[in-house]
Design an enzyme around this catalytic site. Structure first.
Site, PDB file in Angstrom:
ATOM      1  N   CYS A  28      50.933  40.506  29.636  1.00 39.94           N
ATOM      2  CA  CYS A  28      51.067  40.782  28.197  1.00 39.94           C
ATOM      3  C   CYS A  28      51.417  42.257  28.003  1.00 39.94           C
ATOM      4  CB  CYS A  28      49.796  40.397  27.442  1.00 39.94           C
ATOM      5  SG  CYS A  28      48.275  41.162  28.050  1.00 39.94           S
ATOM      6  N   LYS A  31      44.865  29.341  30.073  1.00 42.16           N
ATOM      7  CA  LYS A  31      46.078  28.840  30.734  1.00 42.16           C
ATOM      8  C   LYS A  31      45.740  27.741  31.737  1.00 42.16           C
ATOM      9  CE  LYS A  31      48.443  33.232  30.000  1.00 42.16           C
ATOM     10  NZ  LYS A  31      47.259  33.921  29.430  1.00 42.16           N
ATOM     11  N   GLY A  37      40.403  31.469  30.855  1.00 42.24           N
ATOM     12  CA  GLY A  37      40.563  30.060  31.158  1.00 42.24           C
ATOM     13  C   GLY A  37      41.553  29.287  30.319  1.00 42.24           C
ATOM     14  N   ASP A  47      38.764  34.077  39.726  1.00 43.76           N
ATOM     15  CA  ASP A  47      38.724  35.356  39.029  1.00 43.76           C
ATOM     16  C   ASP A  47      37.754  36.283  39.749  1.00 43.76           C
ATOM     17  OD1 ASP A  47      39.883  36.348  36.176  1.00 43.76           O
ATOM     18  OD2 ASP A  47      38.026  37.399  36.665  1.00 43.76           O
ATOM     19  N   ALA A  75      42.095  33.848  36.429  1.00 42.77           N
ATOM     20  CA  ALA A  75      41.988  32.746  35.482  1.00 42.77           C
ATOM     21  C   ALA A  75      41.277  33.072  34.178  1.00 42.77           C
ATOM     22  CB  ALA A  75      41.276  31.566  36.143  1.00 42.77           C
TER      23      ALA A  75
END
Length: 433
Positions: free
Chosen positions: A373, A258, A256, A275, A253
């Site tokens: 990404c 998203k 944070g 996380d 996460a």
């Protein structure tokens, strides 16, 4: 501190940050996190960031200039001096700052760094750059050869555009908190503050601003009305259709953004943000609190659900997996300095473990969204193909061309396309029991 003193301090700090990143393997984000709070003026903080990013994006061209123009190469103990010269070239070339101010502050910074004997050389080199300019060079040369080869093999028709886009400054993308107002109303607030923004035709909550804009000048940022988040990252929320009260897991996460977006979009969710890095969860909590949403936040390894999961299946899982970050080089240019070839195999193995663990906690009929990404096939299409082979109860659901190029069972946006970062998306449905 006078204006001139502040200008020198910014250049000294830029040299120290760049020295740490270029010559000691430090993270640009980490070094800036330490340096920026030392500057009181938001304009000085913005200048420090701009110098460091520009110097790293164009370090190949600037390094070639120094090699060609200096009679003797700098030695291993000259890291701070080399960093200062790169910072000086960035000011004159990429940032196009007023030459007199950039030159005088950078030369004085050499003295402050304890290098008074090299101040004349710094002055001479920067004046030559002012007269002659700096050749653009090939942006592909900033990429390590092994990584350049992989990008070229994966995206032969687009590789040149990827390298060029990765060397450019990224725009600022904003995500309007629909719980606190409409995008159109916030657009008007920005206009009132003298900030020009364009709404996205693809993303319902997104506004795009040219260049870098400090959060301090954004209306009601502290109240959570808006967040800074690239368009590609915002699009992850569009992969979900969630009922009120749905149990959702954000498996990796931090920081944070998203999780916050999902809760802004679907305020009735029961969301658990996990996380493995307990320190980064502080930022997750701060993000959620700022935008006015609530979630269960836990420090745990998502790859080991036996250690934390309560055995109640989730309706949906978001796995924004750790990856090579090759799609966000324009935002993290030090990726090209620090990434190693053997990192990819280690990251791919971790992604596979996280995928299998996420699948285990997902209910039959539920949805798993996998995102990275990265631009690399091993982490993206190849990773999902292998997952589908391992799990016969999994079916990929193509999210469509709005999410980028078809790539295996998923979609790939390449760096700079639609002004966004490079991102991979896959949506997987678990067969109903």
């Amino acid at each position: 501190m006078s204006t001139s003193q502040a200008g020198v301090a910014v250049r000294v700090m830029a040299a120290r940050v760049l020295d740490a990143v270029l010559h000691r393997g430090r993270s640009l984000k980490g070094e800036l996190a330490t340096a920026l709070p030392q500057l009181a003026d938001v304009r000085d903080r913005a200048l420090l960031e701009a110098i460091c990013f520009a110097a790293l994006r164009r370090r190949g061209a600037y390094g070639a200039v120094l090699e060609a123009w200096m009679s003797r190469p700098l030695g291993p103990r000259d890291g701070d001096l080399r960093a200062l010269l790169l910072a000086g070239l960035a000011q004159l070339d990429a940032l196009e700052l007023p030459p007199h101010a950039a030159l005088s502050a950078t030369v004085e910074a050499a003295r402050t760094l304890g290098r008074p004997h090299q101040a004349g050389m710094v002055n001479a080199l920067l004046r030559r750059a002012q007269r002659e300019g700096v050749r653009q060079g090939d942006p592909a040369q900033a990429w390590p050869a092994w990584l350049r080869t992989r990008i070229g093999a994966a995206w032969p028709a687009q590789a040149e555009a990827i390298f060029a886009a990765s060397a450019q400054a990224a725009p600022t993308w904003l995500r309007v908190n629909r719980q606190l107002g409409t995008r159109q109303a916030y657009l008007a607030e920005l206009a009132g503050a003298g900030i020009d923004a364009q709404p996205s035709a693809v993303l319902a909550d997104a506004l795009c601003l040219a260049g870098s804009v400090p959060t301090a000048v954004l209306p009601r940022f502290a109240e959570g009305a808006v967040s800074v988040q690239d368009g590609s990252a915002q699009q992850v929320a569009d992969l979900f259709a969630l009922a009120d009260g749905a149990r959702v897991l954000d498996a990796c996460a931090a920081p944070g953004g998203k999780s916050a977006h999902l809760l802004e979009r679907f305020p009735g969710l029961a969301l658990t943000a996990v996380d493995v890095d307990a320190r980064r969860l502080r930022q997750v909590r701060q993000t959620l609190e700022r935008v006015g949403v609530q979630a269960t936040v836990r420090a745990a390894d998502a790859a080991d659900p036996d250690a934390w999961w309560d055995r109640v299946p989730f309706d949906a899982v978001l796995l924004d997996a750790p990856c090579s970050a090759t799609g966000i080089v324009r935002r993290q240019p030090d990726v090209l300095l620090h990434r190693r070839q053997d990192d990819i195999a280690a990251l791919s193995a971790l992604q596979a473990r996280l995928l299998d663990a996420a699948w285990a906690v997902l209910r039959p009929g539920g949805t798993l969204v996998y995102a990275t990404c990265s631009l690399l096939v091993e982490e993206n299409a190849g990773q999902i193909d292998a997952f589908l082979t391992r799990h016969v109860d999994a079916q990929a659901d193509d999210p469509g061309s709005a999410f980028g190029h078809a790539s295996g069972a998923g979609r790939q946006r390449l760096t700079g396309e639609d002004g966004m970062d490079g991102f991979f998306y896959a949506r997987l449905r678990k067969a109903a029991g």
